[in-house]
Design an enzyme around this catalytic site. Structure first.
Site, PDB file in Angstrom:
ATOM      1  N   TRP A  97       0.834  -1.213   0.000  1.00 40.53           N
ATOM      2  CA  TRP A  97       0.000   0.000   0.000  1.00 40.53           C
ATOM      3  C   TRP A  97       0.861   1.253   0.000  1.00 40.53           C
ATOM      4  CZ3 TRP A  97      -4.187  -1.238  -2.045  1.00 40.53           C
ATOM      5  CH2 TRP A  97      -4.872  -2.409  -1.703  1.00 40.53           C
ATOM      6  N   ASP A 165      -2.157   6.675   6.001  1.00 39.40           N
ATOM      7  CA  ASP A 165      -3.196   5.742   5.582  1.00 39.40           C
ATOM      8  C   ASP A 165      -3.551   4.897   6.804  1.00 39.40           C
ATOM      9  OD1 ASP A 165      -4.738   3.722   4.517  1.00 39.40           O
ATOM     10  OD2 ASP A 165      -3.339   3.209   2.900  1.00 39.40           O
ATOM     11  N   LYS A 189     -12.717  -1.662   5.984  1.00 40.29           N
ATOM     12  CA  LYS A 189     -11.967  -2.527   6.901  1.00 40.29           C
ATOM     13  C   LYS A 189     -12.540  -2.466   8.323  1.00 40.29           C
ATOM     14  CE  LYS A 189      -9.040  -3.366   3.525  1.00 40.29           C
ATOM     15  NZ  LYS A 189      -8.037  -2.388   3.111  1.00 40.29           N
TER      16      LYS A 189
HETATM   17  C1  LIG Z   1      -7.398  -1.996   1.763  1.00 43.23           C
HETATM   18  C2  LIG Z   1      -6.380  -0.953   1.843  1.00 43.23           C
HETATM   19  C3  LIG Z   1      -6.222   0.019   0.833  1.00 43.23           C
HETATM   20  C4  LIG Z   1      -7.066   0.021  -0.411  1.00 43.23           C
HETATM   21  O1  LIG Z   1      -8.276   0.565  -0.124  1.00 43.23           O
HETATM   22  P1  LIG Z   1      -9.370   0.869  -1.265  1.00 43.23           P
HETATM   23  O2  LIG Z   1     -10.443   1.505  -0.449  1.00 43.23           O
HETATM   24  O3  LIG Z   1      -9.759  -0.456  -1.829  1.00 43.23           O
HETATM   25  O4  LIG Z   1      -8.770   1.775  -2.256  1.00 43.23           O
HETATM   26  C5  LIG Z   1      -5.259   0.973   0.999  1.00 43.23           C
HETATM   27  N1  LIG Z   1      -4.487   1.020   2.092  1.00 43.23           N
HETATM   28  C6  LIG Z   1      -4.594   0.096   3.075  1.00 43.23           C
HETATM   29  C7  LIG Z   1      -3.700   0.184   4.255  1.00 43.23           C
HETATM   30  C8  LIG Z   1      -5.544  -0.903   2.975  1.00 43.23           C
HETATM   31  O5  LIG Z   1      -5.666  -1.816   3.941  1.00 43.23           O
END
Ligand SMILES: *Cc1c(COP(=O)(O)O)cnc(C)c1O
Length: 358
Positions: A97, A165, A189
């Protein structure tokens, strides 16, 4: 998983929310029926995360992945997209990521990867590097969902705005929002259904996009319009509100953090004593939310057989989604907020039984 209490409340209100005679899905986003829903979701967010008043909360779309581009477009992009020197931005490479975020940023800014744990197979978080001189922001992936690492503490960025993030760790434990310039998370999540992205941004960072940046990708427009520049993901925002209410009723972030620590300690403790499985992640960098584990067996073929059997037999016992991410294999228990302690205990009972067959 999502909290059953939130899903049941949504089920009860499916066809008639708050006596409106409509489903939330049928409401106009600008109606008097929907307004209190988005306002309540934001208020709960502010309360539970203790978000300071000089931060804005935006409900957007496009997932965390769109933020990989929106952050550089708003915080670092040049006035002329075709020319001029690119502004430096600091990145820490902690896995997939983080790399995806850096890859998008590199289109609009000069990415400096100041540290990486690549050589360690991403099984740890590297020591926090100093920001590259002149950086517009400093980006980290707080919790690395695939490899199961989490920053042990908030890095000191020497005044450079920290963008993080927090998709897979949002509201899992207390986080000092005032240490960050921007936080973002895809909802799916730990917050609600896919389709909503939450951005928490300090107000002085809102207005930095050059004129050429499209309206839908501008924080200033979404902020000015209170997340209603266009139709927001209304139903997702509503479900997030129900999940946040569940979290508040449970005692808030401190309470869920205590439960999350208990769940993680049970799993990591089991793995430390297991003859057949172990956690590949360095202790100081372990995630509370995503706990990967792999067989100690090293012969590739035998290892693959164990993994396949484990995932299939666990599913047979009602324990689903235990396969590791397709990029790394192995197994992974994602123990997000709504996973009860009993779920972890059931996994450990299954693992004990399974290990006796090896
Ligand atoms: C799942 C995830 C993403 C991707 O998220 P989307 O909403 O599908 O774009 C990005 N960063 C992390 C840390 C994730 O767990």
């Amino acid at each position: 998983m999502l909290p059953l209490a939130a899903l049941e409340k949504a089920a009860g209100e499916m066809c008639d929310a708050n006596g409106s005679g409509q489903s939330v899905m049928e409401m106009s986003h600008r109606s008097a029926d929907f307004k209190p829903i988005i306002e309540k979701t934001e208020a709960l967010f502010r309360e539970l995360m203790d978000i300071p008043p000089n931060y804005r909360v935006l409900f957007l779309q496009g997932g965390a992945s769109l933020q990989f581009a929106m952050i550089p477009l708003n915080l670092a992009a040049a006035p002329d997209p075709a020319g001029g020197e690119k502004t430096p931005v600091t990145f820490v490479d902690t896995g997939v990521w983080a790399q995806k975020a850096a890859g998008e940023a590199a289109k609009y800014a000069r990415v400096v990867v100041a540290a990486s744990s690549k050589d360690a197979g991403y099984t740890c978080i590297p020591a926090a590097p100093a920001p590259a001189p002149g950086s517009a922001y400093y980006h980290i992936t707080w919790n690395n969902t695939i490899v199961g690492t989490k920053w042990p503490s908030i890095p000191d960025t020497a005044g450079v705005p920290l963008a993080a993030d927090i998709s897979s760790a949002i509201l899992s434990e207390p986080l000092d929002v005032s240490r960050f310039g921007l936080l973002y998370a895809g909802a799916q999540k730990n917050l609600g259904p896919a389709g909503t992205t939450v951005v928490i941004i300090r107000e002085d960072l809102v207005g930095g996009a050059p004129a050429w940046v499209p309206a839908m990708l501008r924080y200033d427009i979404h902020d000015k319009e209170a997340s209603m520049y266009n139709t927001p993901p209304c139903y997702g925002i509503y479900i997030i509100g129900l999940v946040l209410q569940w979290l508040k009723d449970l005692g808030g972030v401190e309470a869920i953090a205590a439960l999350n620590r208990e769940k993680a300690a049970l799993l990591y403790g089991y793995l430390e004593n297991s003859k057949n499985f172990y956690s590949p992640v360095e202790k100081a960098s372990r995630s509370l939310m995503n706990i990967p584990f792999v067989p100690r067996e090293t012969a590739a073929e035998k290892k693959a057989v164990i993994e396949k059997r484990f995932v299939n037999e666990a599913a047979g016992a009602g324990l689903v989604n235990l396969a590791g991410h397709r990029l790394v294999g192995g197994m992974r228990a994602s123990v997000y907020n709504a996973m009860p302690l009993e779920g972890v205990k059931a996994l450990l009972r299954f693992m004990e039984t399974f290990e006796q067959t090896l």
